[in-house]
Scaffold this motif. Sequence first.
Motif, PDB file in Angstrom:
ATOM      1  N   LEU A  52       0.865  -1.165   0.000  1.00 52.17           N
ATOM      2  CA  LEU A  52       0.000   0.000   0.000  1.00 52.17           C
ATOM      3  C   LEU A  52       0.908   1.224   0.000  1.00 52.17           C
ATOM      4  N   CYS A  53       0.891   1.976  -1.106  1.00 49.51           N
ATOM      5  CA  CYS A  53       1.752   3.152  -1.266  1.00 49.51           C
ATOM      6  C   CYS A  53       0.903   4.397  -1.082  1.00 49.51           C
ATOM      7  N   PHE A  54       1.294   5.277  -0.151  1.00 50.90           N
ATOM      8  CA  PHE A  54       0.505   6.475  -0.014  1.00 50.90           C
ATOM      9  C   PHE A  54       1.331   7.714   0.239  1.00 50.90           C
ATOM     10  N   VAL A  55       0.826   8.822  -0.314  1.00 58.90           N
ATOM     11  CA  VAL A  55       1.435  10.143  -0.165  1.00 58.90           C
ATOM     12  C   VAL A  55       0.899  10.747   1.120  1.00 58.90           C
ATOM     13  N   GLN A  56       1.811  11.071   2.050  1.00 59.02           N
ATOM     14  CA  GLN A  56       1.370  11.627   3.320  1.00 59.02           C
ATOM     15  C   GLN A  56       2.376  12.650   3.815  1.00 59.02           C
ATOM     16  N   PRO A  57       1.906  13.633   4.591  1.00 62.33           N
ATOM     17  CA  PRO A  57       2.850  14.582   5.200  1.00 62.33           C
ATOM     18  C   PRO A  57       3.731  13.863   6.193  1.00 62.33           C
ATOM     19  N   LEU A  58       4.979  14.311   6.303  1.00 68.40           N
ATOM     20  CA  LEU A  58       5.925  13.678   7.202  1.00 68.40           C
ATOM     21  C   LEU A  58       5.738  14.228   8.606  1.00 68.40           C
ATOM     22  N   ASN A  59       5.435  13.344   9.537  1.00 70.12           N
ATOM     23  CA  ASN A  59       5.231  13.754  10.932  1.00 70.12           C
ATOM     24  C   ASN A  59       6.509  14.204  11.590  1.00 70.12           C
ATOM     25  N   SER A  60       7.608  13.540  11.227  1.00 71.42           N
ATOM     26  CA  SER A  60       8.888  13.802  11.876  1.00 71.42           C
ATOM     27  C   SER A  60       9.904  14.201  10.824  1.00 71.42           C
ATOM     28  N   PRO A  61      10.800  15.168  11.110  1.00 72.40           N
ATOM     29  CA  PRO A  61      11.808  15.549  10.128  1.00 72.40           C
ATOM     30  C   PRO A  61      12.771  14.425   9.792  1.00 72.40           C
ATOM     31  N   SER A  62      12.921  13.450  10.677  1.00 78.80           N
ATOM     32  CA  SER A  62      13.825  12.346  10.395  1.00 78.80           C
ATOM     33  C   SER A  62      13.263  11.056  10.986  1.00 78.80           C
ATOM     34  N   PRO A  63      12.381  10.342  10.234  1.00 81.90           N
ATOM     35  CA  PRO A  63      11.796   9.106  10.730  1.00 81.90           C
ATOM     36  C   PRO A  63      12.879   8.137  11.189  1.00 81.90           C
ATOM     37  N   VAL A  64      12.581   7.394  12.257  1.00 84.46           N
ATOM     38  CA  VAL A  64      13.563   6.499  12.866  1.00 84.46           C
ATOM     39  C   VAL A  64      14.019   5.426  11.898  1.00 84.46           C
ATOM     40  N   ASN A  65      13.087   4.865  11.120  1.00 81.12           N
ATOM     41  CA  ASN A  65      13.437   3.727  10.283  1.00 81.12           C
ATOM     42  C   ASN A  65      13.678   4.106   8.830  1.00 81.12           C
ATOM     43  N   SER A  66      13.929   5.373   8.571  1.00 79.08           N
ATOM     44  CA  SER A  66      14.166   5.773   7.187  1.00 79.08           C
ATOM     45  C   SER A  66      14.996   7.048   7.168  1.00 79.08           C
ATOM     46  N   PRO A  67      16.072   7.118   6.365  1.00 76.85           N
ATOM     47  CA  PRO A  67      16.857   8.341   6.281  1.00 76.85           C
ATOM     48  C   PRO A  67      16.076   9.444   5.594  1.00 76.85           C
ATOM     49  N   MET A  68      16.401  10.669   5.921  1.00 75.57           N
ATOM     50  CA  MET A  68      15.744  11.784   5.259  1.00 75.57           C
ATOM     51  C   MET A  68      16.198  11.865   3.816  1.00 75.57           C
ATOM     52  N   MET A  69      15.316  12.436   2.997  1.00 74.81           N
ATOM     53  CA  MET A  69      15.696  12.664   1.613  1.00 74.81           C
ATOM     54  C   MET A  69      16.734  13.773   1.563  1.00 74.81           C
ATOM     55  N   GLU A  70      17.655  13.668   0.647  1.00 76.22           N
ATOM     56  CA  GLU A  70      18.753  14.621   0.559  1.00 76.22           C
ATOM     57  C   GLU A  70      18.218  16.030   0.370  1.00 76.22           C
ATOM     58  N   GLY A  71      18.720  16.945   1.162  1.00 77.32           N
ATOM     59  CA  GLY A  71      18.331  18.347   1.031  1.00 77.32           C
ATOM     60  C   GLY A  71      17.153  18.738   1.890  1.00 77.32           C
ATOM     61  N   ASP A  72      16.529  17.788   2.618  1.00 78.14           N
ATOM     62  CA  ASP A  72      15.344  18.110   3.387  1.00 78.14           C
ATOM     63  C   ASP A  72      15.644  19.059   4.540  1.00 78.14           C
ATOM     64  N   VAL A  73      16.819  18.932   5.165  1.00 76.29           N
ATOM     65  CA  VAL A  73      17.134  19.784   6.310  1.00 76.29           C
ATOM     66  C   VAL A  73      17.176  21.251   5.894  1.00 76.29           C
ATOM     67  N   ASN A  74      17.897  21.550   4.812  1.00 75.32           N
ATOM     68  CA  ASN A  74      17.981  22.928   4.331  1.00 75.32           C
ATOM     69  C   ASN A  74      16.623  23.449   3.894  1.00 75.32           C
ATOM     70  N   GLU A  75      15.857  22.584   3.235  1.00 74.17           N
ATOM     71  CA  GLU A  75      14.551  23.011   2.760  1.00 74.17           C
ATOM     72  C   GLU A  75      13.634  23.317   3.945  1.00 74.17           C
ATOM     73  N   LYS A  76      13.763  22.530   5.020  1.00 77.30           N
ATOM     74  CA  LYS A  76      12.920  22.762   6.191  1.00 77.30           C
ATOM     75  C   LYS A  76      13.194  24.135   6.785  1.00 77.30           C
ATOM     76  N   LYS A  77      14.479  24.544   6.828  1.00 76.58           N
ATOM     77  CA  LYS A  77      14.821  25.863   7.350  1.00 76.58           C
ATOM     78  C   LYS A  77      14.205  26.953   6.475  1.00 76.58           C
ATOM     79  N   LYS A  78      14.273  26.743   5.163  1.00 71.41           N
ATOM     80  CA  LYS A  78      13.694  27.726   4.251  1.00 71.41           C
ATOM     81  C   LYS A  78      12.192  27.846   4.468  1.00 71.41           C
TER      82      LYS A  78
END
Length: 420
Positions: free
Chosen positions: A69-95
């Motif tokens: 089951l594949c679904f598009v959802q907002p990310l609750n946490s900036p860095s999920p425990v069981n998955s690395p963040m997508m590259e560039g997400d930290v900088n984008e979050k600050k912006k």
Amino acid sequence: MGVSKKKSGEIRGDLIPGLPEELAMECLVRVPFEFHSSMKSVCSSWRSLISDRSFNRERRSFGKAESLLCFVQPLNSPSPVNSPMMEGDVNEKKKEEEGESQTQQQQQQQQQPRVTGTPLYGLSVYNATRDTWHRVAIPERIPLFCECVAIQDAGKVLLIGGWDPETLQPVRDVFVLDFFAGEGSGRRWSRGKPMSAARSFFACAAVGSTKVYVAGGHDDQKNALRSAEVYDVEKDEWSILPPMAEGRDECHGFSTAKDFGFCVLSGYGTETQGQFRSDAEIYDPITNSWSIIENVWPFPDLSPRGRTAAAAESTGGFRGCKLWCFVDSERQSQPRWEIEDDSMKWKVAMETIRLPVTTMTSVFAGSLSGQAVAMIGGGGEESGTMMVKTTAEKNGGKWSHVNTPCSFSSLPFSYSSIFV
């Protein structure tokens, strides 16, 4: 055996030394999907076999394919425990945080749906066969509110349209995830040809083995759209369809049983935002025209998105859509209804499924492998939990809870399912 003669001639006797090909195949189809990319590195015969789409058909025929089951959802946490963040997400979050006030002003000026800041969206995957969760790494930020649709025969999941994360304007983007291609993770992203028109909150559905239909939604001025088009995933081409009779924002799309038709359910017009239409329109590819089915959706205050899903596949000569309609425990509704269009060619049949929640709770419901699924939010003991309804049991089946990690508990916007 589902493997082509060309492939079988290449791999015969080499799959597992000392075992007949048929027995070796029975062994290989049982290997979990997460190890398939590693299997490709074992030998050329395994690489050839697993890279061929017929291998997935073999897994399905043996009952070993895994249901995702594949679904598009907002990310609750900036860095999920069981998955690395997508590259560039930290900088984008600050912006995003710095530009929150400006973003809100733009939203008010453009009369777009209110969004708190600019949340990150991700593609989450629940493996119902193995009861595991993970988030798919994506090379760039996906649009907010994009539609998720799967093409089973092609082994692909598409993310289409939505809003640009920075400008909050509708986009034409198409992202393609090929589950059966690529190295490393065994998955590969690519850009598909863009739609002819930017749109969001539109109807979308896979029809047949290669086509994806889209219709309606709204443009950058929040005008409800009548336009429609179809995408051929193999040719990477869009074709324009005749427009619908009515503009439909926040509509919901389904494929029809037989004849490869496309149904667009409910939605609302530009001047009647939030007042959902009771009718639906069905596109007939044979006549290249639309027909209207009246009195299908009985809830003018309720969006069909996240409240309707395709039921189990139809049998016999039924032509149209068989859908589940998910209603709250306090909402009054018929147990089932069936409506035909004026030509008596198309039908929409609805069966009510009662959710074990009240109208004060937010819900996103759908279907997975012939079973009803629902994600619950908005408070209460079930908040942030996915539930599965077993439909094969007597008295309408029962709901069971699925363990949902915190980082995957936000309500999705769109979803699709695929076997791998």
